[in-house]
Motif scaffolding. Structure first.
Motif, PDB file in Angstrom:
ATOM      1  N   GLY A 204      36.556  38.969  48.234  1.00  0.00           N
ATOM      2  CA  GLY A 204      37.126  37.677  47.866  1.00  0.00           C
ATOM      3  C   GLY A 204      38.630  37.692  47.926  1.00  0.00           C
ATOM      4  O   GLY A 204      39.245  38.616  48.462  1.00  0.00           O
ATOM      5  N   LEU A 205      39.226  36.664  47.371  1.00  0.00           N
ATOM      6  CA  LEU A 205      40.678  36.524  47.368  1.00  0.00           C
ATOM      7  C   LEU A 205      41.202  36.562  45.940  1.00  0.00           C
ATOM      8  O   LEU A 205      40.519  36.163  44.992  1.00  0.00           O
ATOM      9  CB  LEU A 205      41.094  35.210  48.033  1.00  0.00           C
ATOM     10  N   GLN A 206      42.435  37.017  45.834  1.00  0.00           N
ATOM     11  CA  GLN A 206      43.058  37.140  44.526  1.00  0.00           C
ATOM     12  C   GLN A 206      44.542  36.794  44.614  1.00  0.00           C
ATOM     13  O   GLN A 206      45.215  37.174  45.574  1.00  0.00           O
ATOM     14  CB  GLN A 206      42.894  38.567  44.008  1.00  0.00           C
ATOM     15  N   ALA A 207      45.020  36.066  43.629  1.00  0.00           N
ATOM     16  CA  ALA A 207      46.447  35.827  43.461  1.00  0.00           C
ATOM     17  C   ALA A 207      46.804  36.342  42.075  1.00  0.00           C
ATOM     18  O   ALA A 207      46.208  35.925  41.074  1.00  0.00           O
ATOM     19  CB  ALA A 207      46.773  34.339  43.578  1.00  0.00           C
ATOM     20  N   SER A 208      47.740  37.284  42.007  1.00  0.00           N
ATOM     21  CA  SER A 208      48.049  37.903  40.726  1.00  0.00           C
ATOM     22  C   SER A 208      49.491  38.377  40.698  1.00  0.00           C
ATOM     23  O   SER A 208      50.010  38.891  41.692  1.00  0.00           O
ATOM     24  CB  SER A 208      47.110  39.096  40.473  1.00  0.00           C
ATOM     25  N   LEU A 209      50.125  38.204  39.549  1.00  0.00           N
ATOM     26  CA  LEU A 209      51.497  38.652  39.349  1.00  0.00           C
ATOM     27  C   LEU A 209      51.494  39.805  38.357  1.00  0.00           C
ATOM     28  O   LEU A 209      51.313  39.601  37.152  1.00  0.00           O
ATOM     29  CB  LEU A 209      52.359  37.497  38.838  1.00  0.00           C
ATOM     30  N   TRP A 210      51.629  41.035  38.893  1.00  0.00           N
ATOM     31  CA  TRP A 210      51.648  42.249  38.075  1.00  0.00           C
ATOM     32  C   TRP A 210      50.394  42.418  37.205  1.00  0.00           C
ATOM     33  O   TRP A 210      50.399  43.162  36.226  1.00  0.00           O
ATOM     34  CB  TRP A 210      52.880  42.294  37.169  1.00  0.00           C
ATOM     35  N   GLY A 211      49.330  41.704  37.528  1.00  0.00           N
ATOM     36  CA  GLY A 211      48.128  41.801  36.724  1.00  0.00           C
ATOM     37  C   GLY A 211      48.216  41.081  35.394  1.00  0.00           C
ATOM     38  O   GLY A 211      47.350  41.245  34.527  1.00  0.00           O
ATOM     39  N   LEU A 212      49.233  40.249  35.213  1.00  0.00           N
ATOM     40  CA  LEU A 212      49.447  39.534  33.957  1.00  0.00           C
ATOM     41  C   LEU A 212      49.054  38.070  34.032  1.00  0.00           C
ATOM     42  O   LEU A 212      48.776  37.444  33.002  1.00  0.00           O
ATOM     43  CB  LEU A 212      50.917  39.628  33.540  1.00  0.00           C
ATOM     44  N   LEU A 213      49.034  37.523  35.224  1.00  0.00           N
ATOM     45  CA  LEU A 213      48.656  36.129  35.424  1.00  0.00           C
ATOM     46  C   LEU A 213      48.069  36.005  36.817  1.00  0.00           C
ATOM     47  O   LEU A 213      48.727  36.345  37.796  1.00  0.00           O
ATOM     48  CB  LEU A 213      49.874  35.208  35.277  1.00  0.00           C
ATOM     49  N   GLY A 214      46.815  35.535  36.889  1.00  0.00           N
ATOM     50  CA  GLY A 214      46.218  35.467  38.208  1.00  0.00           C
ATOM     51  C   GLY A 214      44.872  34.778  38.223  1.00  0.00           C
ATOM     52  O   GLY A 214      44.304  34.413  37.190  1.00  0.00           O
ATOM     53  N   LEU A 215      44.354  34.643  39.436  1.00  0.00           N
ATOM     54  CA  LEU A 215      43.063  33.998  39.662  1.00  0.00           C
ATOM     55  C   LEU A 215      42.344  34.758  40.762  1.00  0.00           C
ATOM     56  O   LEU A 215      42.935  35.104  41.795  1.00  0.00           O
ATOM     57  CB  LEU A 215      43.258  32.535  40.074  1.00  0.00           C
ATOM     58  N   THR A 216      41.047  35.032  40.544  1.00  0.00           N
ATOM     59  CA  THR A 216      40.237  35.751  41.516  1.00  0.00           C
ATOM     60  C   THR A 216      38.997  34.941  41.832  1.00  0.00           C
ATOM     61  O   THR A 216      38.354  34.386  40.942  1.00  0.00           O
ATOM     62  CB  THR A 216      39.812  37.133  40.971  1.00  0.00           C
ATOM     63  N   LEU A 217      38.653  34.885  43.125  1.00  0.00           N
ATOM     64  CA  LEU A 217      37.437  34.220  43.575  1.00  0.00           C
ATOM     65  C   LEU A 217      36.785  35.123  44.613  1.00  0.00           C
ATOM     66  O   LEU A 217      37.360  35.378  45.675  1.00  0.00           O
ATOM     67  CB  LEU A 217      37.753  32.850  44.184  1.00  0.00           C
ATOM     68  N   GLY A 218      35.590  35.642  44.296  1.00  0.00           N
ATOM     69  CA  GLY A 218      34.946  36.572  45.209  1.00  0.00           C
ATOM     70  C   GLY A 218      33.443  36.535  45.090  1.00  0.00           C
ATOM     71  O   GLY A 218      32.886  36.046  44.090  1.00  0.00           O
ATOM     72  N   LEU A 219      32.754  37.060  46.098  1.00  0.00           N
ATOM     73  CA  LEU A 219      31.295  37.091  46.093  1.00  0.00           C
ATOM     74  C   LEU A 219      30.770  37.956  44.955  1.00  0.00           C
ATOM     75  O   LEU A 219      29.758  37.636  44.338  1.00  0.00           O
ATOM     76  CB  LEU A 219      30.779  37.617  47.435  1.00  0.00           C
ATOM     77  N   GLU A 220      31.443  39.076  44.688  1.00  0.00           N
ATOM     78  CA  GLU A 220      31.006  39.970  43.623  1.00  0.00           C
ATOM     79  C   GLU A 220      31.549  39.543  42.264  1.00  0.00           C
ATOM     80  O   GLU A 220      30.844  39.592  41.253  1.00  0.00           O
ATOM     81  CB  GLU A 220      31.450  41.412  43.923  1.00  0.00           C
TER      82      GLU A 220
END
Length: 263
Positions: A204-220
């Motif tokens: 899937g895809l992920q947008a994340s800033l240092w792991g402190l703020l983000g969004l993930t969308l993936g099959l798993e």
């Protein structure tokens, strides 16, 4: 409006419950049978009896991923993962994980038993691949380990840490189908120069800033929101909620392929 408030209340109580259960579990794993508090030096690290006997599976290539609550109070919030594997013909597993107190060489080979308790904490099996094509997967895993960009760096929060390491392997080897739990703090760590990329499962895809703020969308992973390292989401692949402290609430999400599926 009432529906939104009800959902928010349910999630809040689930979060409080998960926090309380996690504290209870952390306290239980740091107390010995006679009631004495253990230190990390005396915490049990024996085999959990989960990994197959490699000598009895000589003709089978195997890859497994485990995760266990981290030692002490940190186990309330996060898990420590590791990967083990053996090629066809081998009679012993090789284990890799990142261990912060071994800096500057944080990537450790055979630091502990393949399925050993992590300083008193029982590991859970996340991935179990066996059989054909697994030797090729192991080659890709070894290449991913060699290319880990933070081999001499460690920071428990927000990363890079042991979860960052396994997430890197998952991105480089999508066939692993690694779905790290929501409380694998550090899996979403990304440098500010590369805030967008593949999710930790590589599906899937992920947008994340240092792991402190983000969004993930993936099959798993499904859909997951990260706020200050606390992840909230929903998994549709194996229906369940992804929550801080708890990690996951729902159907079993262990990835199993090959001969392991028959056992």
């Amino acid at each position: 409006m009432k529906v939104k408030k009800s959902i928010a209340s349910i999630l809040l109580w689930m979060l409080i419950l998960g926090f309380g259960l996690s504290i209870a579990n952390s306290q239980a794993t740091t107390a010995s049978a006679d009631g004495e508090t253990r230190s990390w030096r005396t915490a049990p690290r024996h085999s959990a009896g989960i990994a197959p006997d490699p000598a009895q599976h000589t003709d089978t290539a195997i890859v497994q991923v485990y995760a266990a609550p981290t030692y002490g109070w940190r186990g309330v919030f996060a898990v420590h993962p590791w990967i083990i594997f053996k090629r066809k013909g081998e009679t012993a597993f090789t284990r890799y994980d990142v261990v912060g107190w071994r800096a500057p060489d944080v990537v450790q080979r055979n630091y502990a038993l393949p399925d050993g308790l992590w300083y008193g904490s029982q590991p859970a099996l996340l991935v179990d691949h066996r059989g054909q094509d697994i030797d090729a997967m192991i080659t890709d895993i070894e290449a991913a380990i060699a290319s880990y960009p933070y081999a001499s760096e460690y920071q428990s929060y927000p990363g890079p840490n042991s979860n960052t390491f396994l997430a890197h392997i998952g991105r480089e080897v999508p066939a692993l189908r690694l779905d790290l739990p929501a409380n694998a703090i550090g899996k979403d760590y990304r440098p500010v120069t590369r805030p967008v990329g593949l999710s930790s499962s590589g599906t899937g895809l992920q947008a994340s800033l240092w792991g402190l703020l983000g969004l993930t969308l993936g099959l798993e992973e499904g859909l997951e929101l990260n706020i200050l390292g606390l992840n909230f989401g929903i998994d549709l692949n194996s229906p369940g909620l992804r929550l801080p402290f708890i990690g996951r609430l729902g159907l079993d999400d262990t990835t199993v392929t090959g001969q392991a599926a028959d056992k």
